[in-house]
Scaffold this active site. Structure first.
Site, PDB file in Angstrom:
ATOM      1  N   PHE A  68       0.818  -1.266   0.027  1.00 14.61           N
ATOM      2  CA  PHE A  68       0.069  -0.035  -0.080  1.00 14.61           C
ATOM      3  C   PHE A  68       0.760   1.318   0.095  1.00 14.61           C
ATOM      4  CE2 PHE A  68      -2.377   3.192   2.000  1.00 14.61           C
ATOM      5  CZ  PHE A  68      -3.628   3.504   1.363  1.00 14.61           C
ATOM      6  N   GLY A  69       0.594   2.132  -1.083  1.00 13.82           N
ATOM      7  CA  GLY A  69       1.533   3.427  -1.165  1.00 13.82           C
ATOM      8  C   GLY A  69       0.262   4.695  -0.913  1.00 13.82           C
ATOM      9  N   TYR A  70       0.874   5.563   0.013  1.00 10.89           N
ATOM     10  CA  TYR A  70      -0.003   6.587   0.408  1.00 10.89           C
ATOM     11  C   TYR A  70       0.543   8.195   0.226  1.00 10.89           C
ATOM     12  CZ  TYR A  70       3.000   6.341   4.461  1.00 10.89           C
ATOM     13  OH  TYR A  70       4.059   6.228   5.279  1.00 10.89           O
ATOM     14  N   GLY A  71       2.089   8.072  -0.209  1.00  8.95           N
ATOM     15  CA  GLY A  71       2.853   9.193  -0.323  1.00  8.95           C
ATOM     16  C   GLY A  71       3.318   9.231  -1.845  1.00  8.95           C
TER      17      GLY A  71
ATOM     18  N   GLU B 211      13.014   3.533   0.869  1.00 14.11           N
ATOM     19  CA  GLU B 211      12.329   4.284   2.120  1.00 14.11           C
ATOM     20  C   GLU B 211      13.239   3.958   3.545  1.00 14.11           C
ATOM     21  OE1 GLU B 211       9.106   5.351   1.691  1.00 14.11           O
ATOM     22  OE2 GLU B 211       9.270   5.108  -0.355  1.00 14.11           O
TER      23      GLU B 211
HETATM   24  C1  SIN Z   1       4.416   5.806   0.670  1.00 17.11           C
HETATM   25  O1  SIN Z   1       4.422   6.623  -0.376  1.00 17.11           O
HETATM   26  O2  SIN Z   1       3.790   4.955   0.814  1.00 17.11           O
HETATM   27  C2  SIN Z   1       5.437   6.009   1.747  1.00 17.11           C
HETATM   28  C3  SIN Z   1       6.027   7.555   1.794  1.00 17.11           C
HETATM   29  C4  SIN Z   1       6.642   8.059   0.658  1.00 17.11           C
HETATM   30  O3  SIN Z   1       7.597   7.331   0.181  1.00 17.11           O
HETATM   31  O4  SIN Z   1       6.350   9.031   0.327  1.00 17.11           O
END
Ligand code: SIN
Length: 187
Positions: free
Chosen positions: A24-27, A99
């Site tokens: 799951f990615g959120y950023g 990350e």
């Molecule tokens: C994400 O995107 O899920 C982790 C945070 C990022 O790399 O910005």
């Protein structure tokens, strides 16, 4: 002082035990997809709020002037929208490196629509006790900080603009991200 989580992440899950792995990615993982995937879908997680509270020493800032990027903070009533990628375990070498600044891999329930059943997946979270954590600041101050930060991956403000654009393209709103975006546009 090192924030590097690569070694710690290697031992967190036995990736080869999964029949299928959803990430799951959120950023930035929503809009900068620099890894191979088998399938991709809009998805949600429950009980987490996306906030620009994590320091970035390696992507959107420098060790002397860390930028600010997204992490997740536990928040019972919140639903966080993002993208789920079905991947193979090989991509985690690259992702753990990407990350590495304070993010640890966690297991999470991923929902593919707001009513549906969850699938177990993985997520990178930079928790409040990691050394690069910056935490809360008033919106204007936070935006000012982002406005003047940059690192090897580019201007910190572009992180926010690209994330906000990607969320809008998915018809999602995020009050915090959109508020910081607006402050940045006014600067
Ligand atoms: C994400 O995107 O899920 C982790 C945070 C990022 O790399 O910005």
């Amino acid at each position: 002082m090192s924030f590097n989580t690569i070694e710690e992440n290697k031992n967190r899950q036995s990736l080869t035990d999964y029949d299928e792995i959803w990430l799951f990615g959120y950023g930035s993982l929503i809009y900068k997809v620099d890894f191979p995937y088998i399938e991709k879908a809009r998805a949600y997680i429950k009980g987490w709020q996306r906030l620009l509270w994590q320091g970035s020493h390696d992507h959107r800032g420098t060790p002397d002037n860390p930028g600010r990027v997204a992490t997740l903070i536990p928040a019972e009533q919140e639903i966080c929208a993002g993208v789920a990628f079905k991947v193979t375990h090989e991509v985690f070498d690259h992702l753990d490196h990407r990350e590495k600044n304070g993010y640890l891999r966690h297991e999470v329930d991923i929902y593919f629509d707001e009513e549906g059943l969850a699938k177990k997946g993985l997520i990178y979270i930079a928790s409040q006790d990691n050394k690069a954590f910056l935490g809360h600041a008033p919106d204007r101050e936070l935006a000012q900080h982002i406005h003047q930060s940059a690192g090897p991956s580019g201007e910190n403000r572009d992180y926010v603009f690209q994330l906000a654009d990607a969320l809008r393209a998915m018809n999602e709103t995020d009050e915090h991200v959109f508020a910081i975006e607006q402050h940045l546009k006014n600067l």
